[in-house]
Design a protein around this motif. Structure first.
Motif, PDB file in Angstrom:
ATOM      1  N   UNK A 108       0.811  -1.224   0.000  1.00  0.00           N
ATOM      2  CA  UNK A 108       0.000   0.000   0.000  1.00  0.00           C
ATOM      3  C   UNK A 108       0.848   1.279   0.000  1.00  0.00           C
ATOM      4  N   UNK A 109       2.117   1.160   0.352  1.00  0.00           N
ATOM      5  CA  UNK A 109       2.945   2.341   0.544  1.00  0.00           C
ATOM      6  C   UNK A 109       3.601   2.798  -0.749  1.00  0.00           C
ATOM      7  N   UNK A 110       3.671   4.139  -0.900  1.00  0.00           N
ATOM      8  CA  UNK A 110       4.288   4.743  -2.067  1.00  0.00           C
ATOM      9  C   UNK A 110       4.749   6.142  -1.649  1.00  0.00           C
ATOM     10  N   UNK A 111       6.026   6.458  -1.798  1.00  0.00           N
ATOM     11  CA  UNK A 111       6.522   7.766  -1.345  1.00  0.00           C
ATOM     12  C   UNK A 111       5.920   8.955  -2.095  1.00  0.00           C
ATOM     13  N   UNK A 112       5.168   8.707  -3.150  1.00  0.00           N
ATOM     14  CA  UNK A 112       4.534   9.784  -3.907  1.00  0.00           C
ATOM     15  C   UNK A 112       3.085  10.011  -3.465  1.00  0.00           C
ATOM     16  N   UNK A 113       2.615   9.262  -2.450  1.00  0.00           N
ATOM     17  CA  UNK A 113       1.235   9.400  -1.978  1.00  0.00           C
ATOM     18  C   UNK A 113       1.241   9.715  -0.484  1.00  0.00           C
ATOM     19  N   UNK A 114       0.070   9.808   0.091  1.00  0.00           N
ATOM     20  CA  UNK A 114      -0.032  10.064   1.534  1.00  0.00           C
ATOM     21  C   UNK A 114       0.170   8.798   2.361  1.00  0.00           C
ATOM     22  N   UNK A 133      10.448   1.538  12.250  1.00  0.00           N
ATOM     23  CA  UNK A 133       9.758   2.091  11.088  1.00  0.00           C
ATOM     24  C   UNK A 133       8.607   2.971  11.548  1.00  0.00           C
ATOM     25  N   UNK A 134       8.205   3.865  10.664  1.00  0.00           N
ATOM     26  CA  UNK A 134       7.026   4.706  10.861  1.00  0.00           C
ATOM     27  C   UNK A 134       6.285   4.754   9.535  1.00  0.00           C
ATOM     28  N   UNK A 135       4.953   4.749   9.618  1.00  0.00           N
ATOM     29  CA  UNK A 135       4.183   4.766   8.382  1.00  0.00           C
ATOM     30  C   UNK A 135       2.880   5.511   8.554  1.00  0.00           C
ATOM     31  N   UNK A 136       2.296   5.876   7.418  1.00  0.00           N
ATOM     32  CA  UNK A 136       0.967   6.471   7.355  1.00  0.00           C
ATOM     33  C   UNK A 136       0.159   5.616   6.399  1.00  0.00           C
ATOM     34  N   UNK A 137      -1.047   5.290   6.829  1.00  0.00           N
ATOM     35  CA  UNK A 137      -1.899   4.450   5.995  1.00  0.00           C
ATOM     36  C   UNK A 137      -3.337   4.938   6.097  1.00  0.00           C
ATOM     37  N   UNK A 138      -4.204   4.367   5.279  1.00  0.00           N
ATOM     38  CA  UNK A 138      -5.602   4.775   5.299  1.00  0.00           C
ATOM     39  C   UNK A 138      -6.177   4.545   6.695  1.00  0.00           C
ATOM     40  N   UNK A 139      -6.937   5.527   7.173  1.00  0.00           N
ATOM     41  CA  UNK A 139      -7.628   5.365   8.451  1.00  0.00           C
ATOM     42  C   UNK A 139      -8.824   4.433   8.260  1.00  0.00           C
ATOM     43  N   UNK A 193      10.837  12.739   9.504  1.00  0.00           N
ATOM     44  CA  UNK A 193      10.857  12.430   8.065  1.00  0.00           C
ATOM     45  C   UNK A 193       9.457  12.175   7.520  1.00  0.00           C
ATOM     46  N   UNK A 194       8.672  11.359   8.241  1.00  0.00           N
ATOM     47  CA  UNK A 194       7.320  11.045   7.782  1.00  0.00           C
ATOM     48  C   UNK A 194       6.455  12.295   7.710  1.00  0.00           C
ATOM     49  N   UNK A 195       6.456  13.101   8.758  1.00  0.00           N
ATOM     50  CA  UNK A 195       5.583  14.277   8.771  1.00  0.00           C
ATOM     51  C   UNK A 195       6.044  15.337   7.781  1.00  0.00           C
ATOM     52  N   UNK A 196       7.328  15.420   7.522  1.00  0.00           N
ATOM     53  CA  UNK A 196       7.821  16.314   6.485  1.00  0.00           C
ATOM     54  C   UNK A 196       7.281  15.873   5.124  1.00  0.00           C
ATOM     55  N   UNK A 197       7.326  14.585   4.859  1.00  0.00           N
ATOM     56  CA  UNK A 197       6.808  14.057   3.588  1.00  0.00           C
ATOM     57  C   UNK A 197       5.299  14.253   3.477  1.00  0.00           C
ATOM     58  N   UNK A 198       4.583  14.071   4.575  1.00  0.00           N
ATOM     59  CA  UNK A 198       3.128  14.223   4.541  1.00  0.00           C
ATOM     60  C   UNK A 198       2.694  15.674   4.381  1.00  0.00           C
ATOM     61  N   UNK A 199       3.557  16.612   4.752  1.00  0.00           N
ATOM     62  CA  UNK A 199       3.189  18.029   4.693  1.00  0.00           C
ATOM     63  C   UNK A 199       2.956  18.513   3.267  1.00  0.00           C
TER      64      UNK A 199
END
Length: 169
Positions: A45-51, A66-72, A104-110
Motif C-alpha cells: 500500500x505504501x508509495x513515497x509519492x502518496x499520503x 519504522x514509521x508509516x501512514x496508511x488509510x484510516x 521524516x514522515x511528517x515532512x513528507x506528509x506536509x
C-alpha cells in the motif's frame, strides 16, 4: 543512522518487529504472529509519492524501526485522513530514532493532501504518548476496555494532528 524509504527488502525485519510486540505485549491486539506474506501484502500500500508512506531507520545495515501512514478507513469521506504508526526494535528505544522517523514522515506528509493524522495507542504507553504530543498531537479520547487479548481488556488513547499543508482541500 539513516532514515530511508521502506523497501521490500525491509519487510522481513518489519515483520519481526511487529511479531515481537504481538508476542510480548498488548501494544498489538493480534494473538497470532504475522507472516512475511501477510506483511508483504500490507507493505504494497505504501508509495513515497502518496499520503501512504513508510520509512525505516537503518544503522550499520540493520533496520531499527519504522514509521508509516496508511488509510484510516476506506471510503472517500476519509481520504484526507491517515493513521500513523511507529514501532522500534526494543534495543533502539531512547536513542532519538522515533523522533527521526516521525520528522521524516511528517515532512513528507506536509506536501500531500493530508488534513488530519490519527493515532491509537494501547495503554499504558507513556513514551509513545509523549512522542506524539511532541509532534503536535492532542488527545481526543480513550476507548476504555474495548479490546481483549489473552483474557485481558485493553484500553487505547486516541490522538490527532492537524496538517496545514497547502495541498489539503
Amino acid at each position: 543512522m539513516e532514515i530511508k524509504v521502506g523497501e521490500r527488502s525491509h519487510v522481513e525485519v518489519i515483520t519481526d518487529i511487529f511479531n515481537h510486540f504481538i508476542l510480548t505485549s498488548n501494544t498489538r491486539f493480534e494473538e497470532k504472529i504475522f507472516t512475511y506474506e501477510n506483511r508483504l501484502d500490507w507493505f504494497l500500500q505504501f508509495n513515497p509519492e502518496t499520503k501512504h508512506q513508510i520509512y525505516v531507520a537503518v544503522k550499520d545495515g540493520k533496520v531499527l524501526g519504522f514509521a508509516c501512514s496508511q488509510a484510516y478507513r476506506t471510503g472517500m469521506a476519509f481520504s484526507d485522513t491517515v493513521e500513523v504508526t511507529i514501532y522500534l526494535n526494543e534495543k533502539a528505544k531512547g536513542m532519538g530514532i522515533g523522533t527521526a522517523l516521525y520528522t521524516r514522515l511528517f515532512s513528507a506528509l506536509s506536501v500531500q493532501a493530508v488534513h488530519r493524522a490519527l493515532c491509537g495507542i494501547a495503554l499504558p504507553n507513556e513514551s509513545s504518548i509523549k512522542l506524539h504530543k511532541r509532534f503536535g498531537f492532542s488527545e481526543i479520547g480513550v476507548f476504555n476496555e474495548y479490546a481483549k487479548k489473552n483474557g485481558e481488556y485493553i484500553s487505547s488513547i486516541w490522538l490527532e494532528k492537524l496538517f496545514t499543508s497547502s495541498c489539503t482541500m
